[in-house]
Design a protein around this motif. Structure first.
Motif, mmCIF file in Angstrom:
data_model
loop_
_atom_site.group_PDB
_atom_site.id
_atom_site.type_symbol
_atom_site.label_atom_id
_atom_site.label_comp_id
_atom_site.label_asym_id
_atom_site.label_seq_id
_atom_site.Cartn_x
_atom_site.Cartn_y
_atom_site.Cartn_z
ATOM 1 N N ILE A 201 -4.805 6.289 3.148
ATOM 2 C CA ILE A 201 -4.549 7.521 2.942
ATOM 3 C C ILE A 201 -3.149 8.046 3.497
ATOM 4 C CG2 ILE A 201 -5.345 9.953 3.596
ATOM 5 C CD1 ILE A 201 -8.399 8.587 3.935
ATOM 6 N N GLY A 202 -2.752 7.445 4.676
ATOM 7 C CA GLY A 202 -1.624 7.531 5.200
ATOM 8 C C GLY A 202 -0.376 7.016 4.159
ATOM 9 N N SER A 203 -0.690 6.295 3.245
ATOM 10 C CA SER A 203 0.368 5.816 2.519
ATOM 11 C C SER A 203 0.304 6.411 1.091
ATOM 12 C CB SER A 203 0.290 4.279 2.404
ATOM 13 O OG SER A 203 0.763 3.959 1.067
ATOM 14 N N PHE A 204 -0.881 6.423 0.420
ATOM 15 C CA PHE A 204 -1.192 6.958 -0.850
ATOM 16 C C PHE A 204 -0.959 8.456 -0.913
ATOM 17 C CE2 PHE A 204 -3.461 8.088 -4.814
ATOM 18 C CZ PHE A 204 -2.990 7.064 -5.669
ATOM 19 N N CYS A 205 -1.470 9.321 0.003
ATOM 20 C CA CYS A 205 -1.595 10.733 0.015
ATOM 21 C C CYS A 205 -0.314 11.420 0.748
ATOM 22 C CB CYS A 205 -2.952 11.287 0.800
ATOM 23 S SG CYS A 205 -4.275 10.721 -0.125
ATOM 24 N N ARG A 206 0.599 10.524 1.350
ATOM 25 C CA ARG A 206 1.856 11.467 2.085
ATOM 26 C C ARG A 206 2.330 12.162 1.083
ATOM 27 N NH1 ARG A 206 3.312 6.573 -0.132
ATOM 28 N NH2 ARG A 206 5.569 6.619 -0.498
ATOM 29 N N THR A 207 3.079 13.278 1.813
ATOM 30 C CA THR A 207 3.692 14.347 1.195
ATOM 31 C C THR A 207 4.962 13.715 0.472
ATOM 32 O OG1 THR A 207 2.753 16.047 2.493
ATOM 33 C CG2 THR A 207 4.691 16.697 1.205
ATOM 34 N N ASP A 208 5.715 13.035 1.001
ATOM 35 C CA ASP A 208 7.005 12.372 0.647
ATOM 36 C C ASP A 208 6.736 11.073 -0.136
ATOM 37 O OD1 ASP A 208 6.173 11.097 2.985
ATOM 38 O OD2 ASP A 208 8.278 10.401 3.500
ATOM 39 N N VAL B 81 -9.033 12.662 8.968
ATOM 40 C CA VAL B 81 -7.881 11.592 8.855
ATOM 41 C C VAL B 81 -6.929 11.804 9.705
ATOM 42 C CG1 VAL B 81 -6.007 11.045 7.120
ATOM 43 C CG2 VAL B 81 -8.376 11.905 6.266
ATOM 44 N N THR B 82 -6.373 10.633 10.366
ATOM 45 C CA THR B 82 -5.427 10.884 11.502
ATOM 46 C C THR B 82 -4.156 10.432 11.138
ATOM 47 O OG1 THR B 82 -6.488 8.847 12.443
ATOM 48 C CG2 THR B 82 -6.970 10.991 13.215
ATOM 49 N N LEU C 252 -7.745 8.832 -8.283
ATOM 50 C CA LEU C 252 -6.622 7.898 -7.938
ATOM 51 C C LEU C 252 -6.705 7.142 -6.774
ATOM 52 C CD1 LEU C 252 -5.104 10.169 -10.228
ATOM 53 C CD2 LEU C 252 -3.222 8.768 -9.509
ATOM 54 N N LEU C 253 -7.350 8.079 -5.710
ATOM 55 C CA LEU C 253 -7.345 7.463 -4.439
ATOM 56 C C LEU C 253 -8.620 6.496 -4.602
ATOM 57 C CD1 LEU C 253 -6.457 7.581 -1.525
ATOM 58 C CD2 LEU C 253 -8.064 9.192 -0.937
ATOM 59 N N VAL C 254 -9.715 6.922 -5.270
ATOM 60 C CA VAL C 254 -10.951 6.099 -5.528
ATOM 61 C C VAL C 254 -10.606 4.597 -5.954
ATOM 62 C CG1 VAL C 254 -13.287 5.931 -6.384
ATOM 63 C CG2 VAL C 254 -12.585 8.058 -5.467
ATOM 64 N N ALA C 255 -9.724 4.878 -6.887
ATOM 65 C CA ALA C 255 -9.251 3.701 -7.699
ATOM 66 C C ALA C 255 -8.355 2.633 -6.728
ATOM 67 C CB ALA C 255 -8.542 3.955 -8.729
ATOM 68 N N ARG C 256 -7.630 3.278 -5.849
ATOM 69 C CA ARG C 256 -6.905 2.713 -4.783
ATOM 70 C C ARG C 256 -7.797 1.951 -3.815
ATOM 71 N NH1 ARG C 256 -1.296 2.117 -3.072
ATOM 72 N NH2 ARG C 256 -1.138 2.559 -5.341
ATOM 73 N N ALA C 257 -8.843 2.765 -3.468
ATOM 74 C CA ALA C 257 -9.926 2.021 -2.474
ATOM 75 C C ALA C 257 -10.515 0.911 -2.939
ATOM 76 C CB ALA C 257 -11.000 3.215 -2.170
ATOM 77 N N ARG C 258 -10.731 0.904 -4.176
ATOM 78 C CA ARG C 258 -11.090 -0.313 -4.884
ATOM 79 C C ARG C 258 -10.232 -1.536 -4.833
ATOM 80 N NH1 ARG C 258 -10.995 -2.669 -10.203
ATOM 81 N NH2 ARG C 258 -13.127 -3.937 -10.604
ATOM 82 N N THR D 219 -13.604 -0.122 5.060
ATOM 83 C CA THR D 219 -13.837 0.387 6.536
ATOM 84 C C THR D 219 -12.910 1.548 6.840
ATOM 85 O OG1 THR D 219 -11.599 -0.753 7.279
ATOM 86 C CG2 THR D 219 -13.783 -2.065 6.943
ATOM 87 N N ASP D 220 -13.193 2.102 7.784
ATOM 88 C CA ASP D 220 -12.646 3.558 8.340
ATOM 89 C C ASP D 220 -11.043 3.459 8.613
ATOM 90 O OD1 ASP D 220 -14.939 4.884 8.241
ATOM 91 O OD2 ASP D 220 -15.233 4.948 10.414
ATOM 92 N N ALA D 221 -10.670 1.850 9.115
ATOM 93 C CA ALA D 221 -9.672 1.713 9.265
ATOM 94 C C ALA D 221 -8.625 1.627 8.063
ATOM 95 C CB ALA D 221 -9.204 0.250 10.300
ATOM 96 N N GLN D 222 -9.189 0.858 7.298
ATOM 97 C CA GLN D 222 -8.553 0.647 5.915
ATOM 98 C C GLN D 222 -8.335 1.709 5.074
ATOM 99 O OE1 GLN D 222 -11.464 -2.015 3.931
ATOM 100 N NE2 GLN D 222 -10.430 -3.805 4.379
#
Lengths: 210, 274
Positions: A143-150, A167-168, A194-200, A135-138
């Protein structure tokens, strides 16, 4: 003849370019010296030479753990790498930050096509076909967790979740392509595997708990 | 192969997010081919690592591009994933002023037979092949891959040369099981060659455990597990057992990659001008 990419990179260096991701590039007599940007003034570091040494330096973190994502902010410290010429410099940077010089030049030339997360997920097949169900919310949370810079990834995100749906879940600077003159930005034009795998994982967990 | 200073070569590997050694042979073969100066540019690209299949074309400057899958057989990845991710329309794709030439996977090349024979001879020096059972070990159960078909073809090819007393297929997860190697093999010497593109958990631990020359580490297998290849022969179940690393780590794979390029040119010479 110097290639377009080598020429563009040489011009960036001549204009004061010194930093890519966590790497600092120092032009020296007889080539270049690369180091972790936090080690520039350190002298108690191990010395390496040649582009091939970059492969191992990029492949494992401080604790010897494999780094499948080269733009993760966990480049090991405590080394310097001498490179004899611009060709070696480019090969070494391709090991440290694969494709990032090429993606940067494509963006500079207006040739970088970005792909929305929905389009990336829509073309998945096999074990990743299920990612379409996120879902968009998921997706925002992921993304907010997996792609964060820190702690996640140093790349700037250029793609939306869907056209008109940005992405917000990350701060505004995560989506800026501009960088200081001495810094070459790491750009993400499409969600990585990696993000696609996380989405799974996200979809599977949600299904299991439903 | 004639030099192609105005062409680029992309070697495509599967890669892994957990196994640090998965991409190593692909990088090694690329470095060797780059060293020879045959192509103007040489790159790797991966499904699970970087540069990804979606990134790699941004690295390439040449307009004439060869893509060689470093895969043991044709299957889901070579037929579906790689063409989709690189947006290929067939063996030859013309796009944005570029020509992308999609070659056969390395494992399909007839020289694989020679490479397997070489690896088998290297791992058991001085051991008479006429008193040796040679196993080519595949995974088995790969739903969409033809690696078992390729492994069977290689076993037939090697057997036809009449060098080894017997040449056998075996798999990790289907019959004939490699765990029962001593029941299948009739000779006093046994040579095992894993039919995989890279070393990893299968060759470091899973197959050794099935052979009986290692115990399970509970997921702790790492680069140090190359030790398993350094203690040949293993004296076990009344035989001398010699265990080789995965065939894809063989340096001659670099030659096979180049030969797949030459093979592509030979087949498509009439339809593509280089």
């Amino acid at each position: 003849m110097m290639s377009h990419l080598s020429q563009a990179f040489a011009e960036w260096m001549a204009g004061g370019g010194r930093e890519i991701g966590e790497i600092h590039i120092e032009p020296v007599e007889g080539g270049f010296v690369l180091s972790h940007r936090d080690d520039v003034s350190r002298t108690d570091v191990m010395a390496f030479s040649g582009a091939e040494a970059a492969r191992d330096l990029a492949h494992f973190d401080e604790h010897g753990k494999f780094r499948p994502l080269k733009t993760a902010p966990n480049l090991r410290r405590g080394w310097k790498l001498h490179l004899a010429d611009p060709g070696e410099l480019r090969r070494a940077l391709d090991y440290f930050y694969p494709a990032m010089l090429g993606v940067w030049l494509s963006q500079q030339r207006g040739r970088l096509v970005t792909v929305s997360l929905r389009d990336t997920l829509a073309r998945q097949t096999g074990m990743y076909a299920v990612t379409k169900k996120i879902t968009d919310a998921q997706a925002q949370t992921m993304i907010g967790s997996f792609c964060r810079t820190d702690g996640g990834c140093l790349k700037r995100i250029l793609w939306p979740i869907a056209p008109g749906e940005p992405v917000t879940s990350l701060p505004a600077e995560k989506f800026q392509t501009e960088a200081p003159a001495d810094t070459l930005p790491l750009l993400c034009h499409e969600a990585c595997n990696l993000l696609v795998a996380r989405a799974r994982q996200v979809v599977k967990r949600a299904e299991a708990s439903a | 192969m004639t030099a192609k200073p105005h062409s680029a070569l992309i070697i495509v590997g599967h890669g892994s997010t957990v196994n640090a050694d998965s991409s190593a042979p692909t990088f090694d073969h690329a470095a060797e081919i780059a060293r020879r100066g045959v192509f103007g540019e040489v790159y790797c690209a991966f499904w699970k690592e970087e540069p990804s299949l979606r990134q790699v074309l941004h690295m390439v400057e040449a307009n004439d591009i060869y893509v060689v899958p470093n895969f043991i057989s044709e299957g889901y990845f070579t037929r579906t994933v790689i063409p989709r991710e690189l947006e290929l329309s067939g063996p030859v794709t013309q796009r944005d002023g570029r020509t992308i030439k999609y070659c056969e996977p390395v494992g399909n090349h007839p020289r694989m037979t020679e490479l397997l024979l070489r690896r088998a001879a290297e791992v058991a020096p001085g051991v008479p092949p006429e008193k040796t059972s040679l196993f080519i070990v595949g995974h088995g159960t790969d739903l969409n891959e033809n690696s078992a078909v390729a492994a069977k073809r290689e076993v037939q090819n090697i057997a036809a040369r009449g060098v080894y007393a017997e040449v056998l297929n075996a798999y990790m997860e289907e019959d004939p099981l490699i765990a029962k190697w001593d029941e299948h093999a009739a000779q006093p010497n046994v040579v095992i060659v894993p039919f995989f593109i890279s070393d990893g958990l299968h060759s470091y631990e899973d197959i050794p455990v099935l052979l009986g020359i290692a115990t399970e580490s509970g997921g702790a297998a790492s680069a140090t597990d190359k030790e398993i290849f350094r203690h040949n022969p293993y004296q076990l179940r009344g035989r001398s057992l010699y265990y080789a690393s995965s065939i894809g780590t063989e340096p001659l794979f670099a030659d096979v990659i180049l030969e797949q390029v030459a093979a592509f040119d030979a087949v498509h010479a009439a339809t593509v001008s280089a």
